[in-house]
Enzyme design. Structure first.
Site, short mmCIF file in Angstrom:
data_model
loop_
_atom_site.label_atom_id
_atom_site.label_comp_id
_atom_site.label_asym_id
_atom_site.label_seq_id
_atom_site.Cartn_x
_atom_site.Cartn_y
_atom_site.Cartn_z
N LYS A 159 37.85 42.59 40.61
CA LYS A 159 38.61 41.69 39.74
C LYS A 159 38.36 40.21 40.03
O LYS A 159 38.83 39.35 39.30
CB LYS A 159 40.10 42.03 39.82
N SER B 208 40.62 54.50 43.01
CA SER B 208 39.90 54.41 41.72
C SER B 208 38.40 54.58 41.93
O SER B 208 37.68 55.01 41.02
CB SER B 208 40.22 53.13 40.97
N1 PMP Z 1 40.32 49.94 40.00
C1 PMP Z 1 41.16 49.09 40.59
C2 PMP Z 1 41.54 49.32 42.02
C3 PMP Z 1 41.72 48.02 39.87
O1 PMP Z 1 42.59 47.17 40.46
C4 PMP Z 1 41.36 47.87 38.50
C5 PMP Z 1 42.00 46.76 37.69
N2 PMP Z 1 43.32 47.06 37.32
C6 PMP Z 1 40.47 48.78 37.92
C7 PMP Z 1 39.96 49.79 38.70
C8 PMP Z 1 40.08 48.71 36.47
O2 PMP Z 1 39.32 47.58 36.16
P1 PMP Z 1 39.41 46.92 34.70
O3 PMP Z 1 40.68 46.11 34.66
O4 PMP Z 1 38.21 46.07 34.59
O5 PMP Z 1 39.45 48.02 33.70
#
Ligand code: PMP
Length: 316
Positions: free
Chosen positions: A58, A276
């Site tokens: 991010k 994630s």
């Molecule tokens: N994984 C993590 C740990 C995140 O913090 C985020 C952002 N919320 C994402 C995946 C997803 O990324 P994006 O916001 O670009 O979809």
């Protein structure tokens, strides 16, 4: 050795203006043990995004949204950067805000992990407002909007769920990096959806190089799940920047599958990732099993600090 002597060893190109120049150009790592065990006919590679300043993927959109805000005259000295975040964007805003001299106010669901709370408030001096944990990231979105509307002149509200600069950060940086790092051989791309900035921006960016590349979103299988940073679209406020029709499909991953993969990544690839990332690699394996050949790339958004709090590692 004195500081001056140490500095003398640095070449001019290694002297950076600040930590925010360390955003982007992250390593691309092959999941060689997992791909050869699960789908030997394909290769799975993943970007290790915790190498960014601020420790996550991010940092890329946070920097671009802030710098475009400055260019467009929406963010001026003395203003406060305000947004809702599940944590990682908040850390990036706080770090960049400190470097650039802006105050930062973050709205986050009350149940985010302690490590993030401490990092943002104590280390980076961001003001944190907690929204109802039961309403998850949607509660934070609504509360941030309310705070902004009460005093719009005081705040720069990037609104990451609806800001085109979010996905463009990936279009201009993550996608070309992947294209070069795979020697133009990437055939499939997939990424988890939070704001959807990563999946939309990288997919558009890669298809600019080769329109045949297949792109997928990775989504938690259930509305109530334990995969940090990801959204279950059917039961959430759909981000304005998300356009599902551009993708080749969605791959669902259950919380236990993501957590199991986090443990495998640690044991088999020596990588300590967040949940994630586990979801992304589990989805890449599912996709790999359906292919007769290919080079799949995905994103590992952050490392594991939060998962010690949430107990990902307690199940082995
Ligand atoms: N994984 C993590 C740990 C995140 O913090 C985020 C952002 N919320 C994402 C995946 C997803 O990324 P994006 O916001 O670009 O979809």
């Amino acid at each position: 050795m004195s500081k001056l002597a140490a500095a003398a060893y640095l070449k001019p190109e290694e002297l950076n203006e600040s930590i925010i120049t360390r955003i982007g150009n992250t390593p691309l790592i092959r999941m060689s043990s997992i791909d050869s065990a699960e789908c030997p006919q394909v290769e799975i590679w993943a970007k290790a995004e915790w190498y960014n300043a601020g420790g996550s993927v991010k940092a890329r959109p946070a920097l671009r949204m802030i710098e475009q805000g400055e260019k467009q005259g929406l963010l001026k000295p003395g203003m406060t950067i305000l947004d809702s975040t599940s944590g990682n964007t908040g850390i990036a805003y706080a770090l960049i805000g400190l470097v650039k001299g802006y105050k930062v106010k973050l709205v986050m669901p009350g149940n985010i992990c302690n490590e993030r709370k401490q990092l943002m408030a104590s280390r980076y001096h961001a003001q944190v407002v907690y929204s109802d944990p039961l309403q998850s990231s949607d509660g934070a979105i609504l509360l941030a909007k309310e705070i902004y509307n009460e005093n719009p002149d005081m705040y720069f509200w990037p609104d990451q769920y609806n800001n085109d600069e979010n996905w463009k950060s990936h279009y201009h940086t993550t996608a070309p990096e992947i294209w070069e790092q795979t020697n133009k051989k990437v055939t499939h791309f997939l990424a988890g959806i939070g704001t959807s900035g990563t999946v939309m921006g990288v997919s558009r960016g890669l298809r600019r190089f080769n329109s045949e590349i297949k792109c997928y979103a990775v989504e938690p299988a259930e509305s109530l799940h334990g995969i940090e940073g990801l959204k279950h679209m059917a039961s959430s406020i759909v981000p304005g920047i998300y356009n599902e029709s551009e993708l080749d499909g969605k791959i669902s991953v259950k919380t236990e599958e993501a957590y199991d993969m986090v443990n495998r990544l640690s044991e088999e690839e020596s990588l300590n990732t967040g949940s994630s990332s586990g979801a992304a690699i589990a989805a890449a394996v599912k996709l790999g099993k359906t292919l007769s050949e290919g080079l799949i790339v995905t994103i590992m958004p952050d490392s594991c600090e939060c998962d010690f709090t949430h107990g990902v590692f307690l199940n082995d």
